[in-house]
Design an enzyme around this catalytic site. Structure first.
Site, PDB file in Angstrom:
ATOM      1  N   ASP A 195       8.435   3.709   0.409  1.00  0.00           N
ATOM      2  CA  ASP A 195       8.094   2.291   0.342  1.00  0.00           C
ATOM      3  C   ASP A 195       9.271   1.597  -0.346  1.00  0.00           C
ATOM      4  OD1 ASP A 195       7.254  -0.230  -0.392  1.00  0.00           O
ATOM      5  OD2 ASP A 195       5.467   0.434  -1.469  1.00  0.00           O
ATOM      6  N   GLN A 198      10.608  -2.978  -3.081  1.00  0.00           N
ATOM      7  CA  GLN A 198      11.316  -3.438  -4.280  1.00  0.00           C
ATOM      8  C   GLN A 198      12.745  -2.922  -4.346  1.00  0.00           C
ATOM      9  OE1 GLN A 198      10.015  -5.723  -6.074  1.00  0.00           O
ATOM     10  NE2 GLN A 198       7.946  -5.599  -5.238  1.00  0.00           N
TER      11      GLN A 198
END
Length: 400
Positions: A195, A198
């Protein structure tokens, strides 16, 4: 960099006009004028459908749309045929779960997640587990809030088929040693999904060097539009994945006797795509690349260090996460709920995030219902830190 940032705040980021101290970039980034201009032009002067029209403007828009795909691929070190446009990182992870996961995982197989994952990297796997019987294991964290890869190494077995981890935590800002995670996953025959929501806005990403199998991120955290994200996956994996949604654009030939499907990435992009958003994402990639991720990361790192140093001097502040957190500082003010702190800061013209940040298992681990989170972007500066500290001091006085 300082002069550029000053120009950015005053001219190039209209959302920051009026002296607003925006410290919620981890939730969504403000948009530079270049991205706004690109999306306005795509929505208006240049607008047409893609991949279908035989007229000139449609052909031009198709070229611009596919150029955005190439920009994204180059930005993360992949190939354009490996880049699938989705509605966001959440949809990208769900796509993997419901195509690759459904086709390849069965009862007896295992998935390894970590304690700090965003709900978007937990719930899709739980839904898959309900359908297939696959089991989910949870890797613990180190004392400073990193994914404990030593523990992961001890936990992984040949039954593990997938490891799905945050490259950078959206709460703690801790950065995963992704290359080691890939070695551990591949060592037991598992795939690695990262993921990257960020990570992509602040770290130089090279999916080939990371040796991951899937990489997901959203555009709106990368100074681009909402409503579009990216799934990168190895070409050979995409080629073997079945379609997810059916409709136009993802087909080769349709008949009532049966349908054959397009190769990736169109196979996973059913219907009219997010044309304007893709072009906005391409403009965001150009903008960030023009400044340089090295410069952005160094700038955010300096602000994180300053804020953590100042907060550490306050004996009623608890800091969470590692000292070298990437662009994010999560903390708690003793005796004050983060929502109350956030409300008072808003009165001071300071915007932070207050809540569980879609990471409730992590909150339970930290022993708090929520945290206050300040997150920086390339437009942030020392004035934002000063305003935040001033607001915390006012909050402290209000609550005695």
């Amino acid at each position: 960099m300082a002069a550029l940032l000053e120009t950015n705040r005053k001219v190039l980021f209209p959302g920051l006009a009026g002296g607003w101290h925006y410290l919620d970039t981890a939730a969504t980034a403000q948009k530079p004028q270049a991205v706004i201009d690109a999306t306005v032009a795509a929505m208006g002067r240049d607008y047409a459908t893609v991949h279908r029209g035989v007229y000139a403007r449609s052909a031009e828009m198709t070229l611009a749309f596919e150029a955005a795909r190439r920009k994204v691929a180059g930005f993360i070190g992949g190939r354009e045929e490996e880049v699938v446009f989705t509605r966001g990182a959440t949809e990208a992870i769900n796509l993997v779960a419901q195509t690759w996961g459904q086709a390849n995982l069965k009862a007896g197989d295992r998935i390894l997640l970590s304690l700090l994952e965003h709900h978007s990297n937990i719930v899709p796997w739980q839904l898959l587990a309900e359908r297939t019987g696959v089991a989910i294991d949870v890797c613990p964290l180190t004392s400073d809030g990193r994914i404990d890869l030593d523990a992961a190494e001890a936990m992984l077995t040949p039954a593990h088929r997938l490891v799905a981890l945050a490259h950078v935590s959206n709460v703690l800002g801790s950065t995963l040693d992704a290359s080691r995670a890939a070695r551990l996953a591949h060592g037991v025959g598992a795939k690695l999904l990262l993921d990257g929501c960020q990570a992509v806005p602040r770290l130089a990403i090279d999916v080939a060097a990371l040796d991951c199998d899937f990489y997901a991120f959203s555009a709106h955290k990368l100074y681009g539009p909402t409503g579009i994200g990216v799934l990168w996956a190895r070409a050979e994996i995409l080629a073997d994945m079945p379609p997810w949604q059916g409709g136009g654009a993802m087909i080769d030939r349709v008949s009532f006797a049966g349908t054959t499907f397009a190769p990736p990435p169109p196979r996973f992009e059913a219907g009219t795509p997010a044309i304007v958003e893709a072009i906005g994402l391409g403009a965001a990639v150009d903008y960030v690349a023009g400044i340089g991720l090295g410069a952005i990361h160094a700038h955010e790192t300096a602000l994180v260090r300053t804020l953590r140093d100042e907060l550490r001097r306050m004996n009623d502040i608890t800091l969470f996460g590692p000292e070298d957190s990437a662009g994010i500082v999560s903390f708690a003010l003793e005796g004050v709920h983060p929502h109350d702190l956030g409300t008072i800061l808003d009165e001071e013209g300071v915007a932070i995030r207050a809540g569980h940040h879609c990471a409730q298992p992590l909150m339970e681990h930290l022993g708090v219902p929520a945290t206050a989170r300040a997150s920086f972007g390339l437009y942030s500066d020392e004035d934002d830190v000063t305003a935040l500290l001033r607001g915390i001091d006012r909050t402290r006085r209000i609550f005695g």
